[in-house]
Design an enzyme around this catalytic site. Structure first.
Site, PDB file in Angstrom:
ATOM      1  N   HIS A 100      23.569   3.771  11.922  1.00  0.00           N
ATOM      2  CA  HIS A 100      24.594   4.761  12.012  1.00  0.00           C
ATOM      3  C   HIS A 100      25.208   4.226  13.588  1.00  0.00           C
ATOM      4  O   HIS A 100      24.402   3.946  14.359  1.00  0.00           O
ATOM      5  CB  HIS A 100      24.351   6.006  12.170  1.00  0.00           C
ATOM      6  CG  HIS A 100      23.523   6.506  10.645  1.00  0.00           C
ATOM      7  ND1 HIS A 100      24.311   6.802   9.763  1.00  0.00           N
ATOM      8  CD2 HIS A 100      22.346   6.591  10.129  1.00  0.00           C
ATOM      9  CE1 HIS A 100      23.481   7.025   8.536  1.00  0.00           C
ATOM     10  NE2 HIS A 100      22.325   6.760   8.870  1.00  0.00           N
ATOM     11  N   ALA A 120      -0.079  -3.682  13.465  1.00  0.00           N
ATOM     12  CA  ALA A 120       0.122  -2.284  13.214  1.00  0.00           C
ATOM     13  C   ALA A 120       1.086  -1.452  14.154  1.00  0.00           C
ATOM     14  O   ALA A 120       0.763  -1.749  15.341  1.00  0.00           O
ATOM     15  CB  ALA A 120      -1.066  -1.811  12.862  1.00  0.00           C
ATOM     16  N   ALA A 143      -0.019  -1.642   8.916  1.00  0.00           N
ATOM     17  CA  ALA A 143       0.294  -0.205   8.863  1.00  0.00           C
ATOM     18  C   ALA A 143       1.158   0.235   9.827  1.00  0.00           C
ATOM     19  O   ALA A 143       1.115   0.041  10.953  1.00  0.00           O
ATOM     20  CB  ALA A 143      -1.206   0.268   8.582  1.00  0.00           C
ATOM     21  N   ARG A 199       1.016 -14.551  19.798  1.00  0.00           N
ATOM     22  CA  ARG A 199       0.429 -16.324  19.834  1.00  0.00           C
ATOM     23  C   ARG A 199       0.959 -16.884  18.370  1.00  0.00           C
ATOM     24  O   ARG A 199       1.084 -15.963  17.497  1.00  0.00           O
ATOM     25  CB  ARG A 199      -1.162 -16.056  20.021  1.00  0.00           C
ATOM     26  CG  ARG A 199      -1.826 -15.453  18.862  1.00  0.00           C
ATOM     27  CD  ARG A 199      -3.118 -15.400  19.268  1.00  0.00           C
ATOM     28  NE  ARG A 199      -4.108 -14.661  18.183  1.00  0.00           N
ATOM     29  CZ  ARG A 199      -4.514 -15.427  17.069  1.00  0.00           C
ATOM     30  NH1 ARG A 199      -4.046 -16.608  16.728  1.00  0.00           N
ATOM     31  NH2 ARG A 199      -5.086 -14.675  16.166  1.00  0.00           N
ATOM     32  N   ASN A 242       0.785  -1.212   0.014  1.00  0.00           N
ATOM     33  CA  ASN A 242      -0.080  -0.013  -0.090  1.00  0.00           C
ATOM     34  C   ASN A 242       0.916   1.345  -0.040  1.00  0.00           C
ATOM     35  O   ASN A 242       2.033   1.305   0.155  1.00  0.00           O
ATOM     36  CB  ASN A 242      -0.817   0.110   1.270  1.00  0.00           C
ATOM     37  CG  ASN A 242      -2.347   0.475   1.065  1.00  0.00           C
ATOM     38  OD1 ASN A 242      -2.569   1.730   0.231  1.00  0.00           O
ATOM     39  ND2 ASN A 242      -3.336  -0.001   1.455  1.00  0.00           N
ATOM     40  N   LYS A 246      13.979  -7.707  16.611  1.00  0.00           N
ATOM     41  CA  LYS A 246      14.657  -8.796  16.659  1.00  0.00           C
ATOM     42  C   LYS A 246      13.908 -10.018  15.530  1.00  0.00           C
ATOM     43  O   LYS A 246      12.791  -9.384  15.110  1.00  0.00           O
ATOM     44  CB  LYS A 246      14.708  -9.424  17.914  1.00  0.00           C
ATOM     45  CG  LYS A 246      15.431  -8.751  18.813  1.00  0.00           C
ATOM     46  CD  LYS A 246      15.481  -9.378  20.382  1.00  0.00           C
ATOM     47  CE  LYS A 246      16.294  -8.558  21.303  1.00  0.00           C
ATOM     48  NZ  LYS A 246      16.241  -9.206  22.758  1.00  0.00           N
TER      49      LYS A 246
END
Length: 201
Positions: A112, A157, A139, A180, A82, A163
């Site tokens: 950086h 979202a 999103a 889960r 999107n 990690k």
């Protein structure tokens, strides 16, 4: 410096050879973002020239943002993104078949140093990102350098993925953690108490 972009070593991204190549790629990205909504075939052809690899049936909704215009991006088949996908592709980003990106997702390969003296000199490092097949990246999610996300996983979202996330799970939060596993409940319900009507599918 150009070779160091893909080794994880510190390098200077304002190196002249890097800059000359990058600016050409950004011109291509500019042209892509200024296509008309009706120019779907043109967009598809442009992506083939912009990306390192891109499969069939892929769609990216402009505006699309990318440090190297997709030069270091490898998409499988039927990847959907999107608007406002940001790929900081200073090194390689791999995305498997049938993965979807919600609006405003950022996938970053560049970082950086913490040490101020090195940042002052504009040093940078890059590590690749791997996203598996059939994932849904919600999103506003942010994926940082060096992360791997397994197949069939949903990233909620607004999550910040710092990690590796395994296959077949729902993971959410900042930092993103496994909530889960995808389970039998998901075969019956698609959203809260809304049941899947398989006869209509």
């Amino acid at each position: 410096m150009k070779n160091r972009m893909h080794t994880g070593e510190l390098y200077l991204p304002n190196d002249e050879e890097i800059f000359v190549e990058q600016i050409k790629r950004l011109d291509m990205l500019y042209d892509f973002n200024n296509t008309r909504p009706t120019e779907l075939e043109k967009r598809s052809e442009m992506l083939k020239n912009m990306f390192a690899e891109i499969g069939s049936g892929c769609y990216i909704e402009p505006p699309f943002h990318s440090n190297f215009g997709g030069k270091h991006c490898h998409f499988g088949n039927n990847v959907y993104a999107n608007f406002n996908l940001t790929l900081v592709d200073d090194t390689h980003i791999y995305v498997g078949d049938n993965t979807m990106f919600g609006p405003n997702v950022t996938v970053a390969t560049a970082g950086h140093p913490i040490l101020p003296e090195l940042r002052e000199k504009m040093y940078q490092y890059n590590f690749p990102v791997h996203i598996g097949k059939n994932c849904w990246i919600g999103a506003g999610a942010i994926i940082v350098p060096g992360v791997t996300i397994g197949d069939n996983t949903v990233i909620g979202a607004g999550s910040v993925v710092t990690k590796d996330i395994p296959s077949g799970v729902v993971a959410v939060g900042n930092p993103c953690r496994v909530l889960r596993e995808i389970n039998e409940h998901d075969k019956e319900f698609y959203f809260k108490d809304r049941k899947i009507d398989y006869e209509k599918l």
